[in-house]
Design a protein around this motif. Structure first.
Motif, PDB file in Angstrom:
ATOM      1  N   ASN A  15       0.822  -1.200   0.000  1.00 32.07           N
ATOM      2  CA  ASN A  15       0.000   0.000   0.000  1.00 32.07           C
ATOM      3  C   ASN A  15       0.865   1.264   0.000  1.00 32.07           C
ATOM      4  O   ASN A  15       0.606   2.209  -0.740  1.00 32.07           O
ATOM      5  N   ASN A  16       1.898   1.274   0.838  1.00 32.56           N
ATOM      6  CA  ASN A  16       2.794   2.436   0.874  1.00 32.56           C
ATOM      7  C   ASN A  16       3.541   2.620  -0.439  1.00 32.56           C
ATOM      8  O   ASN A  16       3.798   3.746  -0.860  1.00 32.56           O
ATOM      9  N   ALA A  17       3.901   1.522  -1.099  1.00 33.88           N
ATOM     10  CA  ALA A  17       4.569   1.621  -2.400  1.00 33.88           C
ATOM     11  C   ALA A  17       3.632   2.224  -3.444  1.00 33.88           C
ATOM     12  O   ALA A  17       4.044   3.063  -4.251  1.00 33.88           O
ATOM     13  N   LEU A  18       2.364   1.824  -3.425  1.00 37.78           N
ATOM     14  CA  LEU A  18       1.393   2.392  -4.374  1.00 37.78           C
ATOM     15  C   LEU A  18       1.160   3.878  -4.122  1.00 37.78           C
ATOM     16  O   LEU A  18       1.142   4.681  -5.061  1.00 37.78           O
ATOM     17  N   VAL A  19       0.990   4.230  -2.876  1.00 36.43           N
ATOM     18  CA  VAL A  19       0.762   5.646  -2.544  1.00 36.43           C
ATOM     19  C   VAL A  19       1.997   6.473  -2.898  1.00 36.43           C
ATOM     20  O   VAL A  19       1.894   7.538  -3.509  1.00 36.43           O
ATOM     21  N   GLY A  20       3.173   5.980  -2.531  1.00 32.45           N
ATOM     22  CA  GLY A  20       4.405   6.693  -2.854  1.00 32.45           C
ATOM     23  C   GLY A  20       4.614   6.844  -4.351  1.00 32.45           C
ATOM     24  O   GLY A  20       5.038   7.892  -4.835  1.00 32.45           O
ATOM     25  N   GLY A  21       4.284   5.790  -5.090  1.00 31.36           N
ATOM     26  CA  GLY A  21       4.407   5.859  -6.547  1.00 31.36           C
ATOM     27  C   GLY A  21       3.463   6.877  -7.159  1.00 31.36           C
ATOM     28  O   GLY A  21       3.839   7.635  -8.058  1.00 31.36           O
ATOM     29  N   GLY A  22       2.234   6.925  -6.660  1.00 28.24           N
ATOM     30  CA  GLY A  22       1.268   7.895  -7.175  1.00 28.24           C
ATOM     31  C   GLY A  22       1.655   9.332  -6.872  1.00 28.24           C
ATOM     32  O   GLY A  22       1.615  10.204  -7.742  1.00 28.24           O
ATOM     33  N   VAL A  23       2.054   9.557  -5.644  1.00 23.74           N
ATOM     34  CA  VAL A  23       2.461  10.909  -5.251  1.00 23.74           C
ATOM     35  C   VAL A  23       3.728  11.324  -5.995  1.00 23.74           C
ATOM     36  O   VAL A  23       3.845  12.453  -6.481  1.00 23.74           O
ATOM     37  N   GLY A  24       4.677  10.394  -6.112  1.00 24.89           N
ATOM     38  CA  GLY A  24       5.915  10.696  -6.827  1.00 24.89           C
ATOM     39  C   GLY A  24       5.678  10.968  -8.300  1.00 24.89           C
ATOM     40  O   GLY A  24       6.293  11.870  -8.890  1.00 24.89           O
ATOM     41  N   ALA A  25       4.771  10.197  -8.912  1.00 23.82           N
ATOM     42  CA  ALA A  25       4.464  10.403 -10.330  1.00 23.82           C
ATOM     43  C   ALA A  25       3.811  11.761 -10.555  1.00 23.82           C
ATOM     44  O   ALA A  25       4.161  12.477 -11.498  1.00 23.82           O
ATOM     45  N   ALA A  26       2.879  12.115  -9.688  1.00 24.19           N
ATOM     46  CA  ALA A  26       2.220  13.418  -9.830  1.00 24.19           C
ATOM     47  C   ALA A  26       3.221  14.553  -9.639  1.00 24.19           C
ATOM     48  O   ALA A  26       3.259  15.498 -10.432  1.00 24.19           O
ATOM     49  N   GLY A  27       4.013  14.441  -8.593  1.00 25.83           N
ATOM     50  CA  GLY A  27       5.011  15.488  -8.340  1.00 25.83           C
ATOM     51  C   GLY A  27       6.037  15.589  -9.450  1.00 25.83           C
ATOM     52  O   GLY A  27       6.399  16.685  -9.888  1.00 25.83           O
ATOM     53  N   GLY A  28       6.511  14.448  -9.931  1.00 26.39           N
ATOM     54  CA  GLY A  28       7.491  14.452 -11.016  1.00 26.39           C
ATOM     55  C   GLY A  28       6.932  15.022 -12.305  1.00 26.39           C
ATOM     56  O   GLY A  28       7.617  15.749 -13.029  1.00 26.39           O
ATOM     57  N   ALA A  29       5.667  14.702 -12.610  1.00 23.97           N
ATOM     58  CA  ALA A  29       5.048  15.230 -13.827  1.00 23.97           C
ATOM     59  C   ALA A  29       4.870  16.738 -13.747  1.00 23.97           C
ATOM     60  O   ALA A  29       5.144  17.462 -14.710  1.00 23.97           O
ATOM     61  N   VAL A  30       4.443  17.219 -12.593  1.00 25.82           N
ATOM     62  CA  VAL A  30       4.252  18.666 -12.427  1.00 25.82           C
ATOM     63  C   VAL A  30       5.590  19.383 -12.492  1.00 25.82           C
ATOM     64  O   VAL A  30       5.736  20.380 -13.210  1.00 25.82           O
ATOM     65  N   ILE A  31       6.580  18.874 -11.794  1.00 20.48           N
ATOM     66  CA  ILE A  31       7.896  19.517 -11.815  1.00 20.48           C
ATOM     67  C   ILE A  31       8.494  19.464 -13.228  1.00 20.48           C
ATOM     68  O   ILE A  31       9.066  20.444 -13.699  1.00 20.48           O
ATOM     69  N   GLY A  32       8.332  18.329 -13.906  1.00 16.63           N
ATOM     70  CA  GLY A  32       8.848  18.210 -15.267  1.00 16.63           C
ATOM     71  C   GLY A  32       8.208  19.203 -16.219  1.00 16.63           C
ATOM     72  O   GLY A  32       8.889  19.811 -17.052  1.00 16.63           O
ATOM     73  N   SER A  33       6.892  19.393 -16.100  1.00 17.59           N
ATOM     74  CA  SER A  33       6.233  20.316 -17.026  1.00 17.59           C
ATOM     75  C   SER A  33       6.496  21.773 -16.668  1.00 17.59           C
ATOM     76  O   SER A  33       6.614  22.619 -17.544  1.00 17.59           O
ATOM     77  N   VAL A  34       6.608  22.081 -15.386  1.00 20.14           N
ATOM     78  CA  VAL A  34       6.845  23.463 -14.969  1.00 20.14           C
ATOM     79  C   VAL A  34       8.255  23.922 -15.331  1.00 20.14           C
ATOM     80  O   VAL A  34       8.465  25.075 -15.713  1.00 20.14           O
ATOM     81  N   THR A  35       9.224  23.035 -15.226  1.00 27.09           N
ATOM     82  CA  THR A  35      10.608  23.414 -15.503  1.00 27.09           C
ATOM     83  C   THR A  35      10.955  23.354 -16.980  1.00 27.09           C
ATOM     84  O   THR A  35      12.089  23.630 -17.351  1.00 27.09           O
TER      85      THR A  35
END
Length: 86
Positions: free
Chosen positions: A36-56
């Protein structure tokens, strides 16, 4: 070149897809705490990485992939091993 409005729309679409995927995964009741923690971490990390990637100005796709992989690893590795309640 993408306008700021188009970039915001694309980011919003990605976040909607992420929320829908999280809702679909909410039905996984028989997962261990580590899974469960791996799924939550993956989702949060993917969202954060996508936002940071598009903003930068980088790629939102690669940012999401890298962030998701890192988040899943941190979520799984930060859970203590041993017997836990489900």
């Amino acid at each position: 070149m993408m306008t700021q409005g188009a970039a915001m729309s694309r980011t919003a679409t990605g976040l909607v897809v992420l929320v829908m995927a999280a809702g679909a995964l909410a039905g996984c009741e028989n997962l261990s705490r580590r899974e469960n923690n791996a799924l939550v971490g993956g989702g949060v990390g993917a969202a954060g990485g996508a936002v940071i990637g598009s903003v930068t100005g980088g790629s939102a796709i690669y940012g999401g992939l890298l962030g998701g992989a890192a988040g899943a690893a941190v979520g799984a590795l930060s859970t203590p091993s041993g017997r836990h309640e489900r």
